[in-house]
Design an enzyme around this catalytic site. Structure first.
Site, mmCIF file in Angstrom:
data_model
loop_
_atom_site.group_PDB
_atom_site.id
_atom_site.type_symbol
_atom_site.label_atom_id
_atom_site.label_comp_id
_atom_site.label_asym_id
_atom_site.label_seq_id
_atom_site.Cartn_x
_atom_site.Cartn_y
_atom_site.Cartn_z
ATOM 1 N N HIS A 53 0.844 -1.195 0.000
ATOM 2 C CA HIS A 53 0.000 0.000 0.000
ATOM 3 C C HIS A 53 0.880 1.246 0.000
ATOM 4 O O HIS A 53 2.049 1.196 0.407
ATOM 5 C CB HIS A 53 -0.898 0.006 1.232
ATOM 6 C CG HIS A 53 -1.971 -1.037 1.205
ATOM 7 N ND1 HIS A 53 -3.077 -0.968 2.017
ATOM 8 C CD2 HIS A 53 -2.115 -2.176 0.468
ATOM 9 C CE1 HIS A 53 -3.860 -2.008 1.797
ATOM 10 N NE2 HIS A 53 -3.291 -2.769 0.861
ATOM 11 N N GLU A 55 1.014 3.928 1.876
ATOM 12 C CA GLU A 55 1.566 4.341 3.166
ATOM 13 C C GLU A 55 2.725 3.432 3.584
ATOM 14 O O GLU A 55 3.756 3.919 4.056
ATOM 15 C CB GLU A 55 0.480 4.314 4.250
ATOM 16 C CG GLU A 55 -0.656 5.286 4.021
ATOM 17 C CD GLU A 55 -1.844 4.693 3.273
ATOM 18 O OE1 GLU A 55 -2.963 5.185 3.475
ATOM 19 O OE2 GLU A 55 -1.654 3.735 2.486
ATOM 20 N N CYS A 115 -6.131 2.371 5.677
ATOM 21 C CA CYS A 115 -6.778 1.112 6.037
ATOM 22 C C CYS A 115 -6.209 0.650 7.384
ATOM 23 O O CYS A 115 -5.230 1.220 7.877
ATOM 24 C CB CYS A 115 -6.536 0.064 4.949
ATOM 25 S SG CYS A 115 -4.849 -0.599 4.934
ATOM 26 N N CYS A 118 -2.379 -0.097 7.248
ATOM 27 C CA CYS A 118 -1.560 1.112 7.130
ATOM 28 C C CYS A 118 -1.592 1.934 8.411
ATOM 29 O O CYS A 118 -0.569 2.477 8.833
ATOM 30 C CB CYS A 118 -2.014 1.938 5.929
ATOM 31 S SG CYS A 118 -1.668 1.116 4.357
#
Length: 188
Positions: A53, A55, A115, A118
């Site tokens: 992801h 992040e 999310c 993250c």
């Protein structure tokens, strides 16, 4: 750079990720002292890695910037870079008086609200400020819905959607005891 420029860059990275077919519309930048120090984009489709992801990618790059010797930091250099021990913040519920500073003092800007994975990575990295462009409802509308994970985490372990069961604790205890008995352990 300005606050708005950081967010614009995070969102540009998110759009690029979509346009290149790397992954979803998620980009992130990490800042320190008013400068971008790391960029990340969702690369799940590019790598087939579900943890790629924006992040997390940005956090990994920021850590590399601060730790150019990684991944081979020896014990004598463990109190340098992001592993430097710092006192726990005033009023912290932490049971350890000092921990590695990680990315303390940094901020992260993301195209979408983080999310659960993250957000956990942000907590572990000790980033103190999170700014996001699109909220969870907007993210849900485009097909990325993490609400069930937040709800599942709040349930007792035996009621979660994924089997979570303690198994053979005597084996794990050996590793835990090795950590507790290590004279020069480095809390992170």
């Amino acid at each position: 750079m300005e606050h708005s420029e950081f967010m614009a860059e995070a969102c540009r990275l998110a759009t690029e990720s979509v346009e290149k077919g790397w992954g979803g519309p998620f980009g992130a930048v990490i800042t320190n002292d008013g400068e971008i120090i790391a960029r990340g984009q969702n690369r799940v489709l590019l790598t087939a890695d579900p943890t790629a992801h924006g992040e997390v990618e940005a956090i990994r790059k920021a850590v590399q910037l601060f730790n150019p010797e990684a991944p081979s930091i020896s014990e004598e250099h463990q109190n340098e870079y992001t592993l430097e021990l710092v006192p726990r913040p005033e009023g912290s519920p932490d049971v350890v008086p000092e921990r590695a500073r990680m990315l303390q003092g940094c901020a992260i800007y993301t195209s979408g609200a983080p999310c659960p994975m993250c957000m956990s990575a942000i907590y572990w990295s000790r980033i103190g400020e999170v700014y996001y462009s699109c909220d969870w409802k907007a993210t849900q509308k485009i097909g990325f819905d993490d609400e069930f994970q937040y709800e599942d985490f709040a349930k007792p372990p035996d009621q979660r959607s994924i089997t979570l069961e303690q198994f053979m604790p005597e084996l794990g205890t050996v590793s835990y005891e090795a950590w507790v008995n290590k004279g020069n352990r480095h809390p992170y």
